[in-house]
Design an enzyme around this catalytic site. Structure first.
Site, short mmCIF file in Angstrom:
data_model
loop_
_atom_site.label_atom_id
_atom_site.label_comp_id
_atom_site.label_asym_id
_atom_site.label_seq_id
_atom_site.Cartn_x
_atom_site.Cartn_y
_atom_site.Cartn_z
N SER A 56 32.18 34.23 49.67
CA SER A 56 32.15 32.72 49.13
C SER A 56 33.57 32.23 48.43
CB SER A 56 31.13 32.96 47.91
OG SER A 56 30.97 31.53 47.37
N SER A 182 42.01 34.10 35.77
CA SER A 182 41.57 32.83 35.67
C SER A 182 42.56 32.22 34.46
CB SER A 182 40.36 32.67 35.27
OG SER A 182 40.01 31.30 34.72
N TYR A 208 33.72 35.61 30.13
CA TYR A 208 34.67 35.63 31.27
C TYR A 208 36.27 35.73 30.98
CZ TYR A 208 36.40 33.03 35.42
OH TYR A 208 37.26 32.82 36.40
N LYS A 212 38.83 38.31 31.80
CA LYS A 212 40.04 37.90 32.47
C LYS A 212 41.25 38.38 32.06
CE LYS A 212 38.38 35.93 36.34
NZ LYS A 212 38.44 36.87 37.61
N THR A 247 35.14 25.62 44.66
CA THR A 247 34.44 26.60 45.33
C THR A 247 32.92 26.59 44.59
OG1 THR A 247 34.88 28.23 43.29
CG2 THR A 247 36.34 28.26 45.09
#
Ligand SMILES: NC(=O)c1ccc[n+]([C@@H]2O[C@H](COP(=O)([O-])OP(=O)(O)OC[C@H]3O[C@@H](n4cnc5c(N)ncnc54)[C@H](OP(=O)(O)O)[C@@H]3O)[C@@H](O)[C@H]2O)c1
Length: 333
Positions: A56, A182, A208, A212, A247
């Site tokens: 993906s 990120s 998240y 990261k 995305t």
């Protein structure tokens, strides 16, 4: 000389302002300012790339690009159907492509260990490892192995994968590790005493960002530890972030974000440019243990409160070694 300084200044100004840097404006500005050669013009013939999350978004675009660049591909994905479809599409795009697929759930250390063993069994050469798989997990979950899921997918799983593949990677004449992080990490400090996010109200975006930040801190440790060892010294380990790219993952985790930035999201191809460059450009070997956006080193922190000292990074490394139960991979080098 002063022309270069003005270009660098324009780049730095965009970076400070965040939005002009992370959107497609930043990519297009820098491509024009620095007259970059197309990343795909760097050859990858006879080189083998291990890529996680190829089914993906950025990973899917990277699989196609690496194939066009002549690389052999080892694709690690969690869903057999999506992995098979990706393989079929890639073979149609690039006939004769050497592509190996392996099932892995990056959230499960047992699965990662099995996948790594399969890769070592089936793939004689590894030149580049791209740690790209990632996800924002909306509610706090604990895996069957007892780990907070976000941390497992983006920190523990990649650590086990890289540790397991390191001996094969070190046989390469030009070994590289690339972690896809990120810009979200700029917003969060990493509480070293709460890696499992047991304190406070869990928020997917914060988990998240913390994961990261941990991923980048570990890349710095990989670079430092490997650089100090003779067999590992050739391994170059860097992190990059893609800016904000259009995305399925971004749309799922931040619905409406595309609208918020006025339709200025990067394409996936723009998001992976620095990944391809770090994997293939001869000049990208010159730097290790750094964070890149658009082919330039960027700061690890935007505010002092997120900074992890060298001692903190060592503490994190030791915690990850202990949590995974891996022998310290850099002791063997
Ligand atoms: N897009 C952006 O603007 C942006 C910005 C900053 C950072 N990133 C980072 O870029 C990377 C790619 O993101 P993306 O935007 O391309 O997202 P995406 O479209 O959701 O792709 C993520 C990939 O990771 C795989 N994956 C997720 N969880 C996994 C697991 N437990 N085990 C194995 N594979 C797993 C997915 O597999 P399935 O196909 O099976 O779901 C998919 O192939 C991520 O690390 C993300 O954090 C993206």
């Amino acid at each position: 000389m002063w022309v270069m300084d003005i270009k660098t200044l324009a780049d730095d100004l965009a970076e400070v302002l965040v939005v002009p840097s992370f959107t497609r404006m930043g990519f297009r500005l820098r491509r024009r300012l620095f007259a970059w050669p197309d990343a795909e013009s760097y050859g990858m013939a006879a080189r083998t790339v291990v890529l996680t999350g190829p089914t993906s978004g950025l990973g899917r675009a990277a699989a196609s690009a690496f194939a066009r660049m002549g690389a052999n591909l080892v694709l690690l994905g969690r869903d057999a159907g999506r992995l098979e479809r990706t393989q079929t599409e890639l073979l149609a795009e690039t006939p004769g492509l050497n592509v190996t697929t392996v099932i892995v759930d990056m959230a499960s250390l047992a699965s990662v260990r099995a996948a790594a063993a399969e890769v070592l069994e089936r793939v004689p050469q590894i030149d580049v490892i791209v740690d790209n798989a990632g996800a924002m997990v909306p509610t706090r979950e604990v895996t069957a192995e007892g780990f907070e899921r976000t941390f497992a997918i983006m920190v523990l799983g990649p650590f086990v994968l890289e540790s397991s593949l390191l001996p094969r990677l070190m046989e390469s004449p030009d070994p590289r590790i690339i972690a896809v992080t990120s810009g979200g990490m700029y917003t969060q400090a990493l509480p070293l005493d709460d890696l499992a996010y047991e304190r406070g109200e869990y928020q997917g975006a914060l988990a998240y960002a913390r994961a990261k930040r941990a991923q980048v801190a570990l890349i710095r440790e990989w670079a430092r530890r490997l650089h100090g060892t003779t067999p590992g010294a050739r391994v170059v380990a860097n992190a990059m972030h893609p800016g904000w790219a259009n995305t399925p993952g971004l749309e799922a985790s931040l619905p409406g974000f595309a609208k918020l930035v006025g339709g200025q999201l990067r394409t996936a191809a723009e998001g992976i440019d620095t990944m391809l460059w770090l994997a293939a450009a001869p000049g990208a070997r010159a730097t290790t243990g750094r964070l890149f956006l658009d082919r330039r080193v960027r700061p690890f922190d935007r505010v002092p409160s997120t900074r992890l000292s060298a001692a903190d990074r060592r503490t994190l490394w030791e915690a990850v070694v202990a949590l995974t139960g891996e022998p310290d991979p850099t002791d063997q080098t």
